[in-house]
Design a protein around this motif. Sequence first.
Motif, PDB file in Angstrom:
ATOM      1  N   ALA A 272       0.835  -1.211   0.000  1.00  0.00           N
ATOM      2  CA  ALA A 272       0.000   0.000   0.000  1.00  0.00           C
ATOM      3  C   ALA A 272       0.866   1.256   0.000  1.00  0.00           C
ATOM      4  CB  ALA A 272      -0.941  -0.007   1.200  1.00  0.00           C
ATOM      5  N   LEU A 273       1.927   1.268   0.790  1.00  0.00           N
ATOM      6  CA  LEU A 273       2.809   2.437   0.821  1.00  0.00           C
ATOM      7  C   LEU A 273       3.465   2.635  -0.548  1.00  0.00           C
ATOM      8  CD1 LEU A 273       5.028   3.757   3.549  1.00  0.00           C
ATOM      9  CD2 LEU A 273       6.073   3.372   1.332  1.00  0.00           C
ATOM     10  N   LEU A 274       3.910   1.552  -1.149  1.00  0.00           N
ATOM     11  CA  LEU A 274       4.555   1.657  -2.458  1.00  0.00           C
ATOM     12  C   LEU A 274       3.570   2.085  -3.543  1.00  0.00           C
ATOM     13  CD1 LEU A 274       6.814  -1.485  -2.145  1.00  0.00           C
ATOM     14  CD2 LEU A 274       7.602   0.890  -2.256  1.00  0.00           C
TER      15      LEU A 274
ATOM     16  N   ALA B  98       4.418   9.118  -8.325  1.00  0.00           N
ATOM     17  CA  ALA B  98       4.892   8.599  -9.610  1.00  0.00           C
ATOM     18  C   ALA B  98       6.209   9.259 -10.031  1.00  0.00           C
ATOM     19  CB  ALA B  98       3.832   8.786 -10.682  1.00  0.00           C
ATOM     20  N   ALA B  99       6.350  10.534  -9.758  1.00  0.00           N
ATOM     21  CA  ALA B  99       7.561  11.255 -10.153  1.00  0.00           C
ATOM     22  C   ALA B  99       8.801  10.771  -9.400  1.00  0.00           C
ATOM     23  CB  ALA B  99       7.373  12.752  -9.916  1.00  0.00           C
ATOM     24  N   ASN B 100       8.608  10.123  -8.248  1.00  0.00           N
ATOM     25  CA  ASN B 100       9.740   9.667  -7.432  1.00  0.00           C
ATOM     26  C   ASN B 100       9.996   8.169  -7.552  1.00  0.00           C
ATOM     27  OD1 ASN B 100      10.015  12.282  -6.517  1.00  0.00           O
ATOM     28  ND2 ASN B 100       8.824  11.932  -4.669  1.00  0.00           N
ATOM     29  N   ARG B 101       9.297   7.514  -8.441  1.00  0.00           N
ATOM     30  CA  ARG B 101       9.483   6.068  -8.612  1.00  0.00           C
ATOM     31  C   ARG B 101      10.736   5.797  -9.437  1.00  0.00           C
ATOM     32  NH1 ARG B 101       3.309   3.744  -9.273  1.00  0.00           N
ATOM     33  NH2 ARG B 101       2.537   4.769  -7.397  1.00  0.00           N
ATOM     34  N   ASN B 102      11.454   4.757  -9.056  1.00  0.00           N
ATOM     35  CA  ASN B 102      12.682   4.386  -9.763  1.00  0.00           C
ATOM     36  C   ASN B 102      12.819   2.865  -9.723  1.00  0.00           C
ATOM     37  OD1 ASN B 102      13.423   3.833  -7.143  1.00  0.00           O
ATOM     38  ND2 ASN B 102      14.832   5.548  -6.962  1.00  0.00           N
ATOM     39  N   SER B 103      13.973   2.364 -10.078  1.00  0.00           N
ATOM     40  CA  SER B 103      14.163   0.910 -10.111  1.00  0.00           C
ATOM     41  C   SER B 103      14.026   0.290  -8.726  1.00  0.00           C
ATOM     42  CB  SER B 103      15.511   0.555 -10.730  1.00  0.00           C
ATOM     43  OG  SER B 103      16.569   1.110  -9.976  1.00  0.00           O
ATOM     44  N   ALA B 104      14.463   0.975  -7.677  1.00  0.00           N
ATOM     45  CA  ALA B 104      14.313   0.448  -6.308  1.00  0.00           C
ATOM     46  C   ALA B 104      12.836   0.294  -5.959  1.00  0.00           C
ATOM     47  CB  ALA B 104      15.013   1.357  -5.302  1.00  0.00           C
ATOM     48  N   HIS B 105      12.036   1.256  -6.380  1.00  0.00           N
ATOM     49  CA  HIS B 105      10.599   1.190  -6.154  1.00  0.00           C
ATOM     50  C   HIS B 105      10.010  -0.007  -6.898  1.00  0.00           C
ATOM     51  CE1 HIS B 105       6.372   2.043  -7.117  1.00  0.00           C
ATOM     52  NE2 HIS B 105       6.334   2.558  -5.891  1.00  0.00           N
TER      53      HIS B 105
ATOM     54  N   LEU C 147       8.138  -3.110  -5.179  1.00  0.00           N
ATOM     55  CA  LEU C 147       6.743  -3.351  -5.532  1.00  0.00           C
ATOM     56  C   LEU C 147       6.552  -4.760  -6.095  1.00  0.00           C
ATOM     57  CD1 LEU C 147       3.954  -1.971  -5.612  1.00  0.00           C
ATOM     58  CD2 LEU C 147       4.475  -1.296  -7.958  1.00  0.00           C
ATOM     59  N   ASN C 148       7.473  -5.197  -6.948  1.00  0.00           N
ATOM     60  CA  ASN C 148       7.395  -6.556  -7.490  1.00  0.00           C
ATOM     61  C   ASN C 148       7.565  -7.604  -6.392  1.00  0.00           C
ATOM     62  OD1 ASN C 148       6.856  -5.794 -10.112  1.00  0.00           O
ATOM     63  ND2 ASN C 148       9.014  -5.740 -10.699  1.00  0.00           N
TER      64      ASN C 148
ATOM     65  N   THR D 104      11.681 -12.010   2.831  1.00  0.00           N
ATOM     66  CA  THR D 104      12.331 -11.540   1.606  1.00  0.00           C
ATOM     67  C   THR D 104      11.718 -10.214   1.186  1.00  0.00           C
ATOM     68  OG1 THR D 104      12.781 -13.812   0.936  1.00  0.00           O
ATOM     69  CG2 THR D 104      12.866 -12.127  -0.789  1.00  0.00           C
ATOM     70  N   VAL D 105      10.401 -10.121   1.278  1.00  0.00           N
ATOM     71  CA  VAL D 105       9.717  -8.857   0.983  1.00  0.00           C
ATOM     72  C   VAL D 105      10.196  -7.782   1.953  1.00  0.00           C
ATOM     73  CG1 VAL D 105       7.502  -7.654   0.869  1.00  0.00           C
ATOM     74  CG2 VAL D 105       7.677 -10.012   0.048  1.00  0.00           C
ATOM     75  N   ARG D 106      10.291  -8.127   3.238  1.00  0.00           N
ATOM     76  CA  ARG D 106      10.719  -7.163   4.257  1.00  0.00           C
ATOM     77  C   ARG D 106      12.103  -6.603   3.939  1.00  0.00           C
ATOM     78  NH1 ARG D 106      13.915  -6.258   8.352  1.00  0.00           N
ATOM     79  NH2 ARG D 106      13.145  -5.179  10.194  1.00  0.00           N
ATOM     80  N   SER D 107      13.048  -7.474   3.611  1.00  0.00           N
ATOM     81  CA  SER D 107      14.402  -6.991   3.343  1.00  0.00           C
ATOM     82  C   SER D 107      14.450  -6.122   2.087  1.00  0.00           C
ATOM     83  CB  SER D 107      15.399  -8.146   3.267  1.00  0.00           C
ATOM     84  OG  SER D 107      15.097  -8.997   2.200  1.00  0.00           O
ATOM     85  N   THR D 108      13.657  -6.467   1.085  1.00  0.00           N
ATOM     86  CA  THR D 108      13.597  -5.659  -0.132  1.00  0.00           C
ATOM     87  C   THR D 108      12.960  -4.303   0.153  1.00  0.00           C
ATOM     88  OG1 THR D 108      13.393  -7.685  -1.423  1.00  0.00           O
ATOM     89  CG2 THR D 108      12.798  -5.636  -2.525  1.00  0.00           C
TER      90      THR D 108
END
Length: 101
Positions: free
Chosen positions: A30-32, A37-44, A48-49, A63-67
């Motif tokens: 939900a946070l992601l 949108a303007a601040n989304r990048n590959s880390a995002h 999200l994936n 695994t989700v937590r660490s990502t």
Amino acid sequence: MQHNRFEEPVTVLVGMGLPARIETVMEAYALLQDWPAANRNSAHAIALNACKAGIGGEIDAETVRSTFAAFARRHDILVPDMDALMPAVSTASSSSANTRT
């Protein structure tokens, strides 16, 4: 324990710099989703994936937590673990108290 609950929450700064405890894969997702949108990048995209895969049961919640924590650290919204910092603070306090006596 639910399969989508983190063992330890991830505390991040939201809104006006207020801390929020993210305890589940869905809360991270939900946070992601709400991330500008303007601040989304590959880390995002990676975080999200990971959340989507966690929701689908393809990867575990840790695994989700660490990502998600890596995403938060990269964007300077990760709040340090205060429990981990407390021994260092109390050690410094007691050592300075010992030098004064």
